[in-house]
Design a protein around this motif. Sequence first.
Motif: not given
Length: 197
Positions: A19, A56, A91, A126
């Motif tokens: 993140a 997410v 996140t 991600l």
Amino acid sequence: MTNDETNDKPVAELLQAAARHAVPVVRGTRDEQLGDRTPCAEYDVRALLNHLFQVVINFQALAARRDTDFSAVPDVVGEDGDWRERFEKETAALAEAWAAPGATEGAAGSMGFPALTLARMALGDLTVHAWDLARATGQRFTPDPAAVADVLACFEELAPTARAWGVFADPFELPDPASASDFERLLAVTGRDPRWR
């Protein structure tokens, strides 16, 4: 398989690290770039951002063993409010959800995947989609090395199933696999050309 068998860091810490690398890319995306193409042929920048939100948010629910609906893609970018700020919060919540006691144990989701595998799938999305977004918007992106190593092992194992489901494209053939970095190998496993512009 425990997390310690593949990496020294718990998956929640890897999600935090991923993140930290992804959030600046989202913050650096300009409104006038939302219609630009991305390495994901099915997504423009706006659709890619909304897909990231879908990931997410739903993987937070999976960590908590709540129901998810991956058929519904929220138009977070089109809603009122600061979607860049919301991405950072979501996140952070994702990492917190997978840090909860028992989150990575047993199975989760409607298909009964091992929970730790699901956490790694979120980590992969991600990481890889942050690269997609950076390439599409002309930004620099350097992923977290520990996250890449963790995801590469997972995605190499999952690749045949992911391709059968249409989640991964055919693997990209690297011109010099022996000298490729782990991240280039990860991108290639998912069907991406690491030199995409």
